[in-house]
Design a protein around this motif. Structure first.
Motif, PDB file in Angstrom:
ATOM      1  N   UNK A 234      26.330  44.632  35.191  1.00 30.73           N
ATOM      2  CA  UNK A 234      26.995  44.406  36.476  1.00 30.73           C
ATOM      3  C   UNK A 234      26.891  42.945  36.900  1.00 30.73           C
ATOM      4  N   UNK A 235      25.721  42.347  36.727  1.00 30.44           N
ATOM      5  CA  UNK A 235      25.545  40.937  37.089  1.00 30.44           C
ATOM      6  C   UNK A 235      26.403  40.034  36.212  1.00 30.44           C
ATOM      7  N   UNK A 236      26.380  40.301  34.908  1.00 31.07           N
ATOM      8  CA  UNK A 236      27.141  39.469  33.979  1.00 31.07           C
ATOM      9  C   UNK A 236      28.640  39.597  34.254  1.00 31.07           C
ATOM     10  N   UNK A 237      29.099  40.800  34.517  1.00 28.54           N
ATOM     11  CA  UNK A 237      30.521  41.002  34.821  1.00 28.54           C
ATOM     12  C   UNK A 237      30.897  40.273  36.103  1.00 28.54           C
ATOM     13  N   UNK A 238      30.019  40.332  37.103  1.00 27.54           N
ATOM     14  CA  UNK A 238      30.284  39.649  38.365  1.00 27.54           C
ATOM     15  C   UNK A 238      30.407  38.139  38.158  1.00 27.54           C
ATOM     16  N   UNK A 239      29.480  37.556  37.408  1.00 30.65           N
ATOM     17  CA  UNK A 239      29.528  36.122  37.146  1.00 30.65           C
ATOM     18  C   UNK A 239      30.780  35.750  36.353  1.00 30.65           C
ATOM     19  N   UNK A 240      31.182  36.615  35.439  1.00 28.51           N
ATOM     20  CA  UNK A 240      32.417  36.369  34.696  1.00 28.51           C
ATOM     21  C   UNK A 240      33.628  36.372  35.616  1.00 28.51           C
ATOM     22  N   UNK A 241      33.635  37.282  36.591  1.00 27.35           N
ATOM     23  CA  UNK A 241      34.742  37.336  37.549  1.00 27.35           C
ATOM     24  C   UNK A 241      34.779  36.075  38.402  1.00 27.35           C
ATOM     25  N   UNK A 242      33.612  35.603  38.843  1.00 32.37           N
ATOM     26  CA  UNK A 242      33.549  34.362  39.621  1.00 32.37           C
ATOM     27  C   UNK A 242      34.117  33.198  38.803  1.00 32.37           C
ATOM     28  N   UNK A 243      33.721  33.135  37.533  1.00 31.24           N
ATOM     29  CA  UNK A 243      34.226  32.058  36.673  1.00 31.24           C
ATOM     30  C   UNK A 243      35.747  32.116  36.568  1.00 31.24           C
ATOM     31  N   UNK A 244      36.294  33.301  36.334  1.00 32.06           N
ATOM     32  CA  UNK A 244      37.743  33.417  36.153  1.00 32.06           C
ATOM     33  C   UNK A 244      38.503  33.012  37.413  1.00 32.06           C
ATOM     34  N   UNK A 245      37.957  33.327  38.587  1.00 25.81           N
ATOM     35  CA  UNK A 245      38.646  32.940  39.819  1.00 25.81           C
ATOM     36  C   UNK A 245      38.606  31.423  40.001  1.00 25.81           C
TER      37      UNK A 245
END
Length: 347
Positions: A234-245
């Protein structure tokens, strides 16, 4: 503006339905459109893209595309700002819980292999980074805050970057706009070729390195002698989403920065003006933009001169009057185009 339309037209302004696109385009071209012709696209009224003509209620007039772009960008800017805040809160909470764990003397062996590890010391950080680099097969995402990248920072991890390139791993890096002025970064990107893609923003979140969307590394203290290794999905996915935005908002390093549209005011001064309008002090602005306090103050002086402000208070008023108190337009959103580690690194 970015919310949903009607039940039959469940979309936001960033991607109109076919009927909405047709009616709105016609209204922009002609200045207004008969209300009856807009009946197939009730979403346009719901999204405030059309509104009644005060001179003739049988017609609807369009919201200017420039205003639509500003609203869309402000919505995205607010989302990214909230993401920044949440990342900081999560990292602070993780560090707090890690500290509690040390207080009860949990052994190192007990925490090995867990979803969150505290890496204390540069040698341990480097070993964990090397392990993640060797296991990486697809992509590496990095956020590099601060200003111009020093030559030794780039050369320290060059062998790892070349090894990743040799395995066909794609790398995407986010920097602040200031990094564009560093020859070392340009030399590095030329050496790496199409294996690395770089983009820049006015400001980014703190340092982040993410391998294959499975493990991420973030700093755990101010001097970056400690790091967190995150493997919780969940943390890794969240950080990936932040990066993509952030990536969507960023400008390719090969593209020029957009013009501010105001003579005598550079893109950086426009960014400084927005942060001044938020009430930030010079040191905070300098840190967020990756420049020195001295450089920041020089830009503020030029900004004051250009806007004819004799004091900081007057400068704030002039910034608002010039429309410089909002986020810069540096993104491509939907159908509307707007012009416009220090812990060891993965390369």
């Amino acid at each position: 503006m970015t919310g949903h339309g009607t039940a039959e037209h469940p979309h936001g302004a960033e991607r109109l339905c076919e009927a909405g696109e047709h009616v709105y385009s016609r209204a922009v071209r002609r200045g207004r459109v008969p209300r009856r012709l807009a009946e197939p696209a009730p979403c346009l009224l719901e999204l405030a893209l059309l509104h009644p003509d005060p001179d003739d209620m049988d017609f609807l007039v369009p919201t200017a595309p420039q205003e639509v772009m500003t609203r869309l960008l402000r919505g995205m800017y607010d989302e990214v700002s909230e993401s920044h805040r949440r990342v900081g809160s999560v990292v602070a909470a993780v560090e707090r819980y890690a500290g509690l764990g040390r207080q009860v003397r949990v052994s190192a062996a007990a925490v090995e292999g867990t979803a969150i590890r505290v890496l204390d010391g540069l040698s341990r950080i480097q070993a964990a980074m090397d392990e993640a680099t060797e296991a990486c097969t697809t992509e590496v995402l990095t956020v590099q805050p601060g200003g111009i990248r020093r030559e030794h920072e780039l050369s320290e991890g060059l062998h790892r970057a070349l090894a990743l390139r040799g395995r066909g791993v794609r790398m995407r890096d986010l920097y602040t706009h200031v990094a564009r002025h560093g020859q070392g970064l340009l030399n590095y990107l030329e050496l790496m070729g199409d294996a690395v893609e770089a983009r820049t923003l006015d400001e980014v979140i703190d340092r982040l390195i993410l391998f294959d969307r499975t493990v991420a590394f973030v700093p755990a203290n101010a001097d970056r002698t400690m790091a967190l290794e995150l493997r919780h999905p969940a943390l890794v996915e969240y950080l990936g989403t932040v990066f993509e935005r952030l990536w969507r908002l960023a400008i390719p390093l090969t593209a020029p920065l957009p013009d501010t549209g105001i003579e005598g005011i550079s893109h950086r001064e426009r960014s400084i003006a927005a942060l001044l309008a938020e009430g930030h002090q010079d040191a905070v602005i300098a840190e967020r933009l990756g420049i020195s306090v001295r450089t920041c103050r020089a830009h503020i002086a030029r900004l004051s001169e250009t806007l004819g402000a004799a004091s900081r208070t007057q400068l704030g008023v002039r910034i608002a009057q010039a429309g410089l108190d909002g986020p810069p337009r540096t993104a491509v959103v939907g159908p509307f185009t707007v012009p416009g580690q220090e812990f060891p690194t993965a390369r």
